[in-house]
Design a protein around this motif. Structure first.
Motif, PDB file in Angstrom:
ATOM      1  N   ASP A  14      14.577  15.156  -6.730  1.00  0.00           N
ATOM      2  CA  ASP A  14      13.391  14.593  -6.058  1.00  0.00           C
ATOM      3  C   ASP A  14      12.988  13.259  -6.688  1.00  0.00           C
ATOM      4  N   ILE A  15      13.059  13.174  -8.026  1.00  0.00           N
ATOM      5  CA  ILE A  15      12.706  11.935  -8.730  1.00  0.00           C
ATOM      6  C   ILE A  15      13.657  10.820  -8.322  1.00  0.00           C
ATOM      7  N   ARG A  16      14.952  11.123  -8.299  1.00  0.00           N
ATOM      8  CA  ARG A  16      15.954  10.124  -7.886  1.00  0.00           C
ATOM      9  C   ARG A  16      15.709   9.661  -6.450  1.00  0.00           C
ATOM     10  N   GLN A  17      15.435  10.603  -5.587  1.00  0.00           N
ATOM     11  CA  GLN A  17      15.218  10.279  -4.175  1.00  0.00           C
ATOM     12  C   GLN A  17      13.980   9.370  -4.026  1.00  0.00           C
ATOM     13  N   GLN A  18      12.922   9.702  -4.742  1.00  0.00           N
ATOM     14  CA  GLN A  18      11.717   8.880  -4.663  1.00  0.00           C
ATOM     15  C   GLN A  18      11.953   7.490  -5.258  1.00  0.00           C
ATOM     16  N   GLN A  19      12.696   7.420  -6.348  1.00  0.00           N
ATOM     17  CA  GLN A  19      13.008   6.127  -6.965  1.00  0.00           C
ATOM     18  C   GLN A  19      13.860   5.270  -6.020  1.00  0.00           C
ATOM     19  N   ILE A  77      11.507   4.056  -3.339  1.00  0.00           N
ATOM     20  CA  ILE A  77      10.653   2.986  -3.870  1.00  0.00           C
ATOM     21  C   ILE A  77      11.472   1.702  -4.040  1.00  0.00           C
ATOM     22  N   GLY A  78      12.714   1.833  -4.490  1.00  0.00           N
ATOM     23  CA  GLY A  78      13.592   0.662  -4.628  1.00  0.00           C
ATOM     24  C   GLY A  78      13.821  -0.014  -3.291  1.00  0.00           C
ATOM     25  N   ASN A  79      14.028   0.783  -2.243  1.00  0.00           N
ATOM     26  CA  ASN A  79      14.213   0.210  -0.902  1.00  0.00           C
ATOM     27  C   ASN A  79      12.941  -0.484  -0.416  1.00  0.00           C
ATOM     28  N   ILE A  80      11.805   0.126  -0.696  1.00  0.00           N
ATOM     29  CA  ILE A  80      10.533  -0.494  -0.305  1.00  0.00           C
ATOM     30  C   ILE A  80      10.350  -1.811  -1.062  1.00  0.00           C
ATOM     31  N   GLU A  81      10.725  -1.847  -2.337  1.00  0.00           N
ATOM     32  CA  GLU A  81      10.599  -3.083  -3.124  1.00  0.00           C
ATOM     33  C   GLU A  81      11.466  -4.201  -2.547  1.00  0.00           C
ATOM     34  N   LYS A  82      12.668  -3.849  -2.074  1.00  0.00           N
ATOM     35  CA  LYS A  82      13.527  -4.853  -1.426  1.00  0.00           C
ATOM     36  C   LYS A  82      12.860  -5.372  -0.155  1.00  0.00           C
ATOM     37  N   THR A  83      12.298  -4.467   0.614  1.00  0.00           N
ATOM     38  CA  THR A  83      11.612  -4.863   1.844  1.00  0.00           C
ATOM     39  C   THR A  83      10.385  -5.713   1.515  1.00  0.00           C
ATOM     40  N   ILE A  84       9.666  -5.334   0.463  1.00  0.00           N
ATOM     41  CA  ILE A  84       8.498  -6.118   0.018  1.00  0.00           C
ATOM     42  C   ILE A  84       8.933  -7.529  -0.354  1.00  0.00           C
ATOM     43  N   ALA A 122       3.739  10.035  -9.554  1.00  0.00           N
ATOM     44  CA  ALA A 122       3.073  10.326 -10.832  1.00  0.00           C
ATOM     45  C   ALA A 122       2.454  11.721 -10.817  1.00  0.00           C
ATOM     46  N   THR A 123       1.854  12.072  -9.701  1.00  0.00           N
ATOM     47  CA  THR A 123       1.280  13.411  -9.561  1.00  0.00           C
ATOM     48  C   THR A 123       2.387  14.465  -9.606  1.00  0.00           C
ATOM     49  N   GLY A 124       3.487  14.174  -8.935  1.00  0.00           N
ATOM     50  CA  GLY A 124       4.616  15.100  -8.916  1.00  0.00           C
ATOM     51  C   GLY A 124       5.230  15.282 -10.288  1.00  0.00           C
ATOM     52  N   LEU A 125       5.282  14.211 -11.087  1.00  0.00           N
ATOM     53  CA  LEU A 125       5.840  14.303 -12.437  1.00  0.00           C
ATOM     54  C   LEU A 125       4.963  15.183 -13.322  1.00  0.00           C
ATOM     55  N   GLN A 126       3.664  15.097 -13.124  1.00  0.00           N
ATOM     56  CA  GLN A 126       2.758  15.942 -13.915  1.00  0.00           C
ATOM     57  C   GLN A 126       2.938  17.415 -13.553  1.00  0.00           C
ATOM     58  N   LYS A 127       3.205  17.671 -12.282  1.00  0.00           N
ATOM     59  CA  LYS A 127       3.375  19.054 -11.828  1.00  0.00           C
ATOM     60  C   LYS A 127       4.790  19.546 -12.078  1.00  0.00           C
ATOM     61  N   GLY A 128       5.712  18.599 -12.235  1.00  0.00           N
ATOM     62  CA  GLY A 128       7.096  18.960 -12.492  1.00  0.00           C
ATOM     63  C   GLY A 128       7.946  18.852 -11.240  1.00  0.00           C
ATOM     64  N   LEU A 129       8.673  17.743 -11.129  1.00  0.00           N
ATOM     65  CA  LEU A 129       9.592  17.519 -10.009  1.00  0.00           C
ATOM     66  C   LEU A 129      11.025  17.733 -10.484  1.00  0.00           C
ATOM     67  N   LYS A 151       0.842  -1.201   0.000  1.00  0.00           N
ATOM     68  CA  LYS A 151       0.000   0.000   0.000  1.00  0.00           C
ATOM     69  C   LYS A 151       0.880   1.256   0.000  1.00  0.00           C
ATOM     70  N   LYS A 152       1.941   1.226   0.812  1.00  0.00           N
ATOM     71  CA  LYS A 152       2.853   2.365   0.883  1.00  0.00           C
ATOM     72  C   LYS A 152       3.517   2.605  -0.475  1.00  0.00           C
ATOM     73  N   LYS A 153       3.940   1.520  -1.119  1.00  0.00           N
ATOM     74  CA  LYS A 153       4.577   1.640  -2.441  1.00  0.00           C
ATOM     75  C   LYS A 153       3.585   2.216  -3.449  1.00  0.00           C
ATOM     76  N   GLU A 154       2.360   1.722  -3.407  1.00  0.00           N
ATOM     77  CA  GLU A 154       1.327   2.213  -4.318  1.00  0.00           C
ATOM     78  C   GLU A 154       1.083   3.710  -4.101  1.00  0.00           C
ATOM     79  N   ASP A 155       1.013   4.124  -2.846  1.00  0.00           N
ATOM     80  CA  ASP A 155       0.804   5.539  -2.537  1.00  0.00           C
ATOM     81  C   ASP A 155       1.983   6.388  -3.020  1.00  0.00           C
ATOM     82  N   LEU A 156       3.209   5.883  -2.825  1.00  0.00           N
ATOM     83  CA  LEU A 156       4.399   6.622  -3.273  1.00  0.00           C
ATOM     84  C   LEU A 156       4.421   6.758  -4.795  1.00  0.00           C
TER      85      LEU A 156
END
Length: 147
Positions: free
Chosen positions: A65-70, A73-80, A54-61, A44-49
């Motif tokens: 910020d994109i690298r940090q979020q990726q 998300i990569g760390n969450i995927e490892k934990t998942i 996606a919302t941030g990309l539309q607004k312009g990040l 759920k956390k990954k889905e929310d992130l």
């Protein structure tokens, strides 16, 4: 004449083993549910992130910020992935304990069935003895009256 089940101690032991198996099964179910709940929360956390990204990309990040979020998300995927393995292992343990519990239940039922049949036999023998005693008393009574 008191009834004494010849396998009483064995039945008591089998019931204790069944109770222990039930306890282990319940504990394994609890651990499975905890791991599955944690996995659900991470997904759920990954889905929310990802939705936030996606919302941030539309607004312009910014690229930072994109690298940090990726990275996050990569760390969450490892934990998942780790929790997916934990859920699989917990499910396997739970299934194993369930099988053992079922085996113990079957063993207890067998001894209970044996006890039931043994008790019925005891009652039949008791009734036959009582009937024989009554016959003996009737014969003695008849003989004393002078037949």
């Amino acid at each position: 004449m008191n009834y004494q089940y010849k396998f009483g101690r064995v039945l008591a032991l089998k019931e204790r083993e069944k109770d222990e198996a039930l306890s282990l099964y319940q504990e394994s179910v609890k651990k499975f549910e905890e791991a599955a709940q944690k996995l659900y929360e991470l997904l759920k956390k990954k889905e929310d992130l990802e939705a936030h990204q996606a919302t941030g990309l539309q607004k312009g990040l910014s690229i930072m910020d994109i690298r940090q979020q990726q990275l996050f998300i990569g760390n969450i995927e490892k934990t998942i992935h780790h929790y997916q393995k934990m859920v699989i292992n917990a499910r396997n343990r739970m299934n194993l304990h369930q099988e053992k519990l079922m085996e113990k239940n079957i063993e207890v039922k067998k001894y209970e069935k044996i006890r039931e049949k043994d008790f019925e036999l005891f009652l039949r023998e008791l009734k036959a003895n009582e009937s024989k005693q009554m016959d003996d008393i009737s014969i003695q009574h008849y003989m004393h009256r002078g037949g």
